[in-house]
Design a protein around this motif. Structure first.
Motif, PDB file in Angstrom:
ATOM      1  N   ARG A 214      34.827  44.471  37.650  1.00 13.82           N
ATOM      2  CA  ARG A 214      36.035  44.441  36.705  1.00 13.82           C
ATOM      3  C   ARG A 214      36.220  43.284  36.056  1.00 13.82           C
ATOM      4  N   SER A 227      36.521  45.110  30.930  1.00  8.82           N
ATOM      5  CA  SER A 227      35.115  45.819  31.200  1.00  8.82           C
ATOM      6  C   SER A 227      35.146  46.225  32.796  1.00  8.82           C
ATOM      7  N   GLU A 228      34.357  47.056  32.856  1.00  6.74           N
ATOM      8  CA  GLU A 228      34.053  47.616  34.301  1.00  6.74           C
ATOM      9  C   GLU A 228      32.708  47.363  34.918  1.00  6.74           C
ATOM     10  N   ASP A 229      31.976  46.539  33.898  1.00  2.00           N
ATOM     11  CA  ASP A 229      30.610  46.440  34.466  1.00  2.00           C
ATOM     12  C   ASP A 229      29.884  44.824  33.999  1.00  2.00           C
ATOM     13  N   LYS A 272      43.288  50.994  32.476  1.00  2.00           N
ATOM     14  CA  LYS A 272      42.927  51.973  31.427  1.00  2.00           C
ATOM     15  C   LYS A 272      44.354  52.085  30.344  1.00  2.00           C
TER      16      LYS A 272
END
Length: 581
Positions: A214, A227-229, A272
């Motif tokens: 993250r 971003s989670e990737d 989120k």
């Protein structure tokens, strides 16, 4: 005043925010309630770092603050570097670096309590600092370079993109945010990079790396992206704000904070969604040699004469005086006088001037008042001996008439408006004003001569004893000037951050000054260096005055008293060494 929160640090439920003009807020309950913490500086703070109970704050003009109790108390440990510091990093073993403009690098080996010069990067404008997975210090240059400090020397790597400002490292990942909204990540210490667009095109000012890839990016015009990737793809939580974002922090339990201009934004679901949260706190508890003296009313002018005798003047012609150090107060009001700004007295004679048509005078210590005709717009009054007094009314110097019922405007060579006057011994008087203007008379106001102050700042206050005079004033930076010949010639002693409104000296030779945003300073070396004292307020302090063993300071809804007994100062009392000229 709008506070810009430029730095954010947290651990568990503890959050610390730092920002403009030395502003520090602290929360121990995850941001539900905030307390303003007194700091000894008024320079902007740009970076925070912490390890264990130790915290370091860095900011403009080489400012460095150290705390050993998780940000409850701060001391100024500025080491003499004059460049703006933009980044700071602190390891668990106490090693720290601070970096800034002009390639400035400072190092500490004791959790930020003392500093020394480190290996410079002269051709870089250093914007941020971090620590990599191997415990090495990283420094990011605006010119597009990442430098890694190992064994006392820097290894340098190019960073893609334009004007990178944000840097963060965690585990084996290093992330850099640039001026075009790109995030660049490296897994080999900067030798190679992957570049990813956030889709905004706006300058990224802050990054935070969480667990499992993250990344939170924040920056100009309210930009915030998640971003989670590890930066490959990005989402934009809806935010109704276009204000700058300067710092971001999270705890891996879903809580993420982002601060800047205006309110903060908080997420409880890992980024989120974000909600706007007001981050504010009132005046800090007063800790140190000054104590608050309760008095009702809004006052602007202060005079102190003898032990325990204090006179205050303020709005709607209000006057309050005490003869027992503030235990009891007597009051009167002269409605025709309007808002009173300044007061001076000698024995039972008191003069007050202000915004009203009639200025006023008392001959019985304040019980009854006599109108003194004069121009509205009084800003200063001072005298010497019975019946001899000068005032500044509507930007001009005036002298009290012999009978004491009117102010006589005097001709001076100064074009700029004057703001303050001091009446010296015999027939000497000196006035100061805009653009560094100083005028003096040696014949009790019959003729005046302009003196070269060497300053272009708006001078707001003057005080002297005998032939030695001091003048101060300025907006974001104030000059401190001294004359040793009754105001004929002047020298610049110091420049201090902030806008000073008053200067005074006590019998022990200590100088005092106060001004905007709670600035309360003292000098024990004749005005060359100044140390800040905790005032407990963020409002303006209008005047500082003293007599005998006491000093008094008057501000917005606050009256402070300090007894000259330094033995009771607590250890670690916040003091700032402000650099002199």
């Amino acid at each position: 005043m709008t506070i810009r929160h430029r730095a954010l640090w947290g651990r568990d439920h503890l959050l610390v925010i730092a920002g403009s003009e030395g502003h520090v807020l602290r929360s121990e309950d995850g941001g539900q309630r905030w307390r303003r913490v007194q700091t000894p500086v008024r320079q902007d703070l740009s970076a925070l770092a912490g390890a264990g109970p130790a915290l370091i704050a860095a900011g403009h003009s080489g400012t460095l603050l150290s705390s050993s109790d998780e940000g409850l108390r701060w001391i100024d440990v500025t080491c003499g570097a004059g460049a703006d510091l933009r980044g700071v990093a602190l390891r668990d073993d106490g090693e720290a670096i601070a970096v800034g403009l002009g390639g400035t690098v400072l190092r500490s080996r004791d959790h930020g309590r003392t500093w020394e010069a480190g290996p410079r990067l002269d051709d870089l404008c250093l914007e941020a600092a971090a620590i990599d997975a191997e415990g090495r210090f990283l420094a990011l240059g605006l010119e597009g370079e990442l430098a890694t400090l190992g064994r006392g020397t820097w290894a340098r790597h190019k960073v893609p993109g334009r004007h990178p400002r944000a840097l963060c490292a965690r585990g084996g990942l290093v992330a850099v945010g640039d001026g075009d909204g790109h995030v660049h990540t490296s897994r080999d210490g900067g030798a190679s990079w992957e570049s990813h667009a956030t889709g905004s095109g706006r300058s990224i000012q802050a990054l935070w790396l969480g667990s499992a890839g993250r990344i939170i990016a924040a920056g100009d015009a309210g930009f915030l992206a998640v971003s989670e990737d590890e930066g490959r793809t990005w989402t934009r939580p809806p935010l109704r704000s276009d204000q700058q974002r300067y710092a971001v922090w999270g705890d891996d339990l879903g809580s993420i904070w982002c601060v800047g201009a205006g309110p903060a934004f908080r997420s409880t679901d890992g980024g989120k969604s974000f909600a706007k949260v007001p981050v504010q706190a009132g005046d800090a508890p007063l800790e140190g040699p000054w104590e608050k003296v309760p008095v009702r009313g809004k006052f602007r002018g202060l005079w102190v004469e003898g032990s325990g005798k204090v006179v205050l003047v303020g709005g709607e012609g209000s006057v309050a005086w005490t003869r027992d150090g503030g235990h009891t107060w007597e009051r009167s009001a002269e409605e025709d006088a309007g808002s009173l700004i300044a007061v001076w007295g000698r024995g039972d004679e008191i003069l007050a001037v202000g915004e009203g048509v009639a200025q006023i005078r008392s001959e019985d210590g304040g019980h009854r008042w006599i109108d003194v005709t004069g121009t509205p717009g009084g800003s200063s009054v001072h005298g010497q001996g019975a019946g001899r007094a000068f005032a500044v009314l509507d930007g001009r110097v005036c002298r009290l008439s012999a009978e004491g019922y009117r102010w006589i405007a005097l001709e001076t060579p100064s074009e700029p408006r004057l703001g303050a006057v001091w009446a010296g011994p015999e027939q000497l008087a000196v006035a100061v004003g805009r653009g560094g203007a100083i005028v003096r008379t040696v014949d009790d106001g019959a003729t005046w001569q302009a003196a070269d102050s060497g300053s272009t700042r708006d001078l707001s206050a003057i005080w002297g004893r005998g032939d030695e005079l001091f003048a101060v004033g300025g907006m974001t930076v104030s000059d401190v000037l001294r004359s040793r010949d009754g105001g004929a010639t002047w020298e610049a002693l110091a420049q201090v951050s902030g806008s000073l409104r008053s200067v005074w000296g006590d019998e022990a030779g200590t100088l005092w000054a106060c001004g905007l945003h709670g600035a309360l300073l003292r000098s024990t070396d004749g005005g060359r260096t100044w140390r800040g004292e905790a005032s407990g307020t963020w409002g303006t302090l209008f005047e500082v005055r003293g007599s005998g063993a006491e000093m008094w300071a008057l501000g917005e809804n606050i009256l402070l008293r300090r007894r000259h007994d330094d033995a009771h100062l607590p250890r670690g009392t916040a003091e700032s060494a402000m650099r002199g000229a």
